[in-house]
Motif scaffolding. Sequence first.
Motif, PDB file in Angstrom:
ATOM      1  N   VAL A  64      -2.761  -5.559   1.206  1.00 52.69           N
ATOM      2  CA  VAL A  64      -1.816  -4.565   0.693  1.00 52.69           C
ATOM      3  C   VAL A  64      -1.326  -3.680   1.848  1.00 52.69           C
ATOM      4  O   VAL A  64      -1.651  -2.492   1.931  1.00 52.69           O
ATOM      5  CB  VAL A  64      -2.407  -3.719  -0.466  1.00 52.69           C
ATOM      6  N   PRO A  65      -0.534  -4.261   2.788  1.00 60.17           N
ATOM      7  CA  PRO A  65      -0.044  -3.470   3.925  1.00 60.17           C
ATOM      8  C   PRO A  65       0.828  -2.317   3.450  1.00 60.17           C
ATOM      9  O   PRO A  65       1.613  -2.475   2.515  1.00 60.17           O
ATOM     10  CB  PRO A  65       0.788  -4.481   4.723  1.00 60.17           C
ATOM     11  N   ARG A 121      10.175  -3.259   8.049  1.00 64.77           N
ATOM     12  CA  ARG A 121       8.780  -3.712   8.158  1.00 64.77           C
ATOM     13  C   ARG A 121       8.271  -4.204   6.805  1.00 64.77           C
ATOM     14  O   ARG A 121       7.472  -5.136   6.731  1.00 64.77           O
ATOM     15  CB  ARG A 121       7.897  -2.611   8.739  1.00 64.77           C
ATOM     16  N   PRO A 136      -4.997  -3.770   6.167  1.00 57.11           N
ATOM     17  CA  PRO A 136      -4.960  -5.177   6.612  1.00 57.11           C
ATOM     18  C   PRO A 136      -4.400  -5.353   8.014  1.00 57.11           C
ATOM     19  O   PRO A 136      -4.718  -6.337   8.692  1.00 57.11           O
ATOM     20  CB  PRO A 136      -4.048  -5.846   5.576  1.00 57.11           C
ATOM     21  N   ASP A 180      -0.034  -0.712  -4.831  1.00 50.26           N
ATOM     22  CA  ASP A 180      -1.372  -0.125  -4.754  1.00 50.26           C
ATOM     23  C   ASP A 180      -1.294   1.387  -4.590  1.00 50.26           C
ATOM     24  O   ASP A 180      -0.825   1.890  -3.568  1.00 50.26           O
ATOM     25  CB  ASP A 180      -2.129  -0.713  -3.546  1.00 50.26           C
ATOM     26  N   GLU A 212       9.497  -7.729   6.675  1.00 52.75           N
ATOM     27  CA  GLU A 212       8.704  -8.533   7.617  1.00 52.75           C
ATOM     28  C   GLU A 212       7.324  -8.868   7.029  1.00 52.75           C
ATOM     29  O   GLU A 212       6.875 -10.006   7.070  1.00 52.75           O
ATOM     30  CB  GLU A 212       8.561  -7.709   8.912  1.00 52.75           C
ATOM     31  N   ARG A 225      -4.799  -0.446  10.560  1.00 49.74           N
ATOM     32  CA  ARG A 225      -4.214   0.897  10.643  1.00 49.74           C
ATOM     33  C   ARG A 225      -4.896   1.790  11.693  1.00 49.74           C
ATOM     34  O   ARG A 225      -6.115   1.901  11.727  1.00 49.74           O
ATOM     35  CB  ARG A 225      -4.377   1.583   9.265  1.00 49.74           C
ATOM     36  N   GLY A 255       0.838  -1.192   0.000  1.00 55.45           N
ATOM     37  CA  GLY A 255       0.000   0.000   0.000  1.00 55.45           C
ATOM     38  C   GLY A 255       0.875   1.244   0.000  1.00 55.45           C
ATOM     39  O   GLY A 255       1.988   1.224   0.551  1.00 55.45           O
ATOM     40  N   TYR A 273      -4.292   9.528  -3.980  1.00 56.55           N
ATOM     41  CA  TYR A 273      -3.138   9.482  -3.070  1.00 56.55           C
ATOM     42  C   TYR A 273      -2.093  10.516  -3.490  1.00 56.55           C
ATOM     43  O   TYR A 273      -1.159  10.788  -2.739  1.00 56.55           O
ATOM     44  CB  TYR A 273      -2.479   8.091  -3.041  1.00 56.55           C
ATOM     45  N   TRP A 327      -0.623   4.633   0.499  1.00 51.22           N
ATOM     46  CA  TRP A 327      -1.247   5.781   1.143  1.00 51.22           C
ATOM     47  C   TRP A 327      -0.796   5.818   2.599  1.00 51.22           C
ATOM     48  O   TRP A 327      -0.806   4.760   3.237  1.00 51.22           O
ATOM     49  CB  TRP A 327      -2.778   5.662   1.062  1.00 51.22           C
ATOM     50  N   ASN A 357     -14.526  -0.955  -2.234  1.00 48.96           N
ATOM     51  CA  ASN A 357     -15.594  -0.508  -1.333  1.00 48.96           C
ATOM     52  C   ASN A 357     -16.989  -0.773  -1.896  1.00 48.96           C
ATOM     53  O   ASN A 357     -17.942  -0.074  -1.559  1.00 48.96           O
ATOM     54  CB  ASN A 357     -15.437   0.989  -1.008  1.00 48.96           C
ATOM     55  N   SER A 375       3.893   0.068   4.264  1.00 49.99           N
ATOM     56  CA  SER A 375       5.027   0.427   5.099  1.00 49.99           C
ATOM     57  C   SER A 375       6.059   1.145   4.259  1.00 49.99           C
ATOM     58  O   SER A 375       6.351   0.742   3.139  1.00 49.99           O
ATOM     59  CB  SER A 375       5.662  -0.787   5.775  1.00 49.99           C
ATOM     60  N   ALA A 376       6.593   2.208   4.833  1.00 44.94           N
ATOM     61  CA  ALA A 376       7.665   2.944   4.174  1.00 44.94           C
ATOM     62  C   ALA A 376       9.005   2.530   4.756  1.00 44.94           C
ATOM     63  O   ALA A 376      10.050   3.009   4.330  1.00 44.94           O
ATOM     64  CB  ALA A 376       7.435   4.448   4.364  1.00 44.94           C
ATOM     65  N   ASP A 377       8.961   1.628   5.738  1.00 50.60           N
ATOM     66  CA  ASP A 377      10.171   1.226   6.435  1.00 50.60           C
ATOM     67  C   ASP A 377      10.697  -0.098   5.848  1.00 50.60           C
ATOM     68  O   ASP A 377       9.963  -1.090   5.821  1.00 50.60           O
ATOM     69  CB  ASP A 377       9.823   1.043   7.924  1.00 50.60           C
ATOM     70  N   TRP A 383     -14.453   4.315  -4.897  1.00 50.92           N
ATOM     71  CA  TRP A 383     -15.637   4.222  -4.028  1.00 50.92           C
ATOM     72  C   TRP A 383     -16.876   4.213  -4.922  1.00 50.92           C
ATOM     73  O   TRP A 383     -16.870   4.869  -5.961  1.00 50.92           O
ATOM     74  CB  TRP A 383     -15.726   5.435  -3.078  1.00 50.92           C
ATOM     75  N   LYS A 410      -6.558   3.908  -9.005  1.00 55.49           N
ATOM     76  CA  LYS A 410      -8.007   3.966  -8.770  1.00 55.49           C
ATOM     77  C   LYS A 410      -8.610   5.271  -9.266  1.00 55.49           C
ATOM     78  O   LYS A 410      -7.989   6.337  -9.151  1.00 55.49           O
ATOM     79  CB  LYS A 410      -8.318   3.818  -7.266  1.00 55.49           C
TER      80      LYS A 410
END
Length: 276
Positions: free
Chosen positions: A230-231, A238, A190, A46, A241, A193, A21, A51, A23, A141, A233-235, A110, A76
């Motif tokens: 679609v988690p 993570r 997921p 995603d 992981e 958040r 993800g 965004y 966003w 959605n 993370s910018a790290d 949406w 989207k």
Amino acid sequence: MISIPTHTLNDGTALPALGLGTWPMDDAEAERAVHGALELGYRLIDTAANYRNETGVGRAVARSDVPREEIVVTTKLPGRHHGYEETLASFEESRARLGLDHVDLYLIHWPLPRAGRYVDSWRAMIELREEGLVRSIGVSNFTPGHIERLERETGVLPSVNQIELHPLLPQEELRAFHTGKGVLTESYSPLGRGSNLLADPVLARVAGAHGVTPGQVVLRWHTQLGAVPVPKSADPERQRENLDVFGFELDADEMRAVADRARRRLGGDPESHEEF
Ligand SMILES: NC(=O)c1ccc[n+]([C@@H]2O[C@H](COP(=O)([O-])OP(=O)(O)OC[C@H]3O[C@@H](n4cnc5c(N)ncnc54)[C@H](OP(=O)(O)O)[C@@H]3O)[C@@H](O)[C@H]2O)c1
């Protein structure tokens, strides 16, 4: 590098079983995060017009050593561009910002049922797919009623419905509906958040039993449900992981325990949420 299994969508294309993800990253952060993620093995990205990071995502794809054909770029359609002509124009703007010849997966962000124009947008998306500018078309959605209306009025079902899905909102009925129609479920938010889901002691216990983290337990739960998370993370740590969830298996009791908790929706209600 971790290699990710894929699902086959109802249009015959392949969708990686987990994605990244983006966003709420800005262009610069998205470029960095997506470039690093592709190196780690992510192949599904995603984004969305809303965004405001399609340019950064496109730069990362262009700079990456990963061949373009291995990457599934999702974007989207925003609410302000619902309608047939508006959708064609909005798609062209997204494609230009991404700097791509084609988009792999294009979703209606949406349904905006009060505006009542999502079927017009859907007709435009069917055409974009026929022209080869989009590989797969889907929605986000959408409720069963919205999807049934698309099917009734156009004869074309979405390949994907991206919905809020996590252990606080397991979406049993909607997932069963998707399965019956051959629509793949993608899970947004997921990891729950903004909630304190990952601090939950039950998740800690299950994670300890497998030598993994609570986040990995939750993402594994999604993949065992047959949903594609679609988690975000910018790290880099993570990100690594979150991708590393294909080497262990939750048993039936653990699957039940993960989602055995009070229900809570974190985002908008699809019947009433208006986002333009
Ligand atoms: N279709 C829609 O309407 C819709 C709506 C919302 C979201 N989405 C999409 O779904 C994606 C994911 O949803 P989301 O961003 O709402 O929520 P999420 O992925 O459940 O959670 C993201 C948050 O969790 C942190 N995090 C990531 N991995 C972690 C880990 N292993 N352990 C602990 N914390 C971790 C992230 O921080 P760090 O970056 O610091 O790691 C970030 O703060 C979005 O980015 C977007 O692409 C779609």
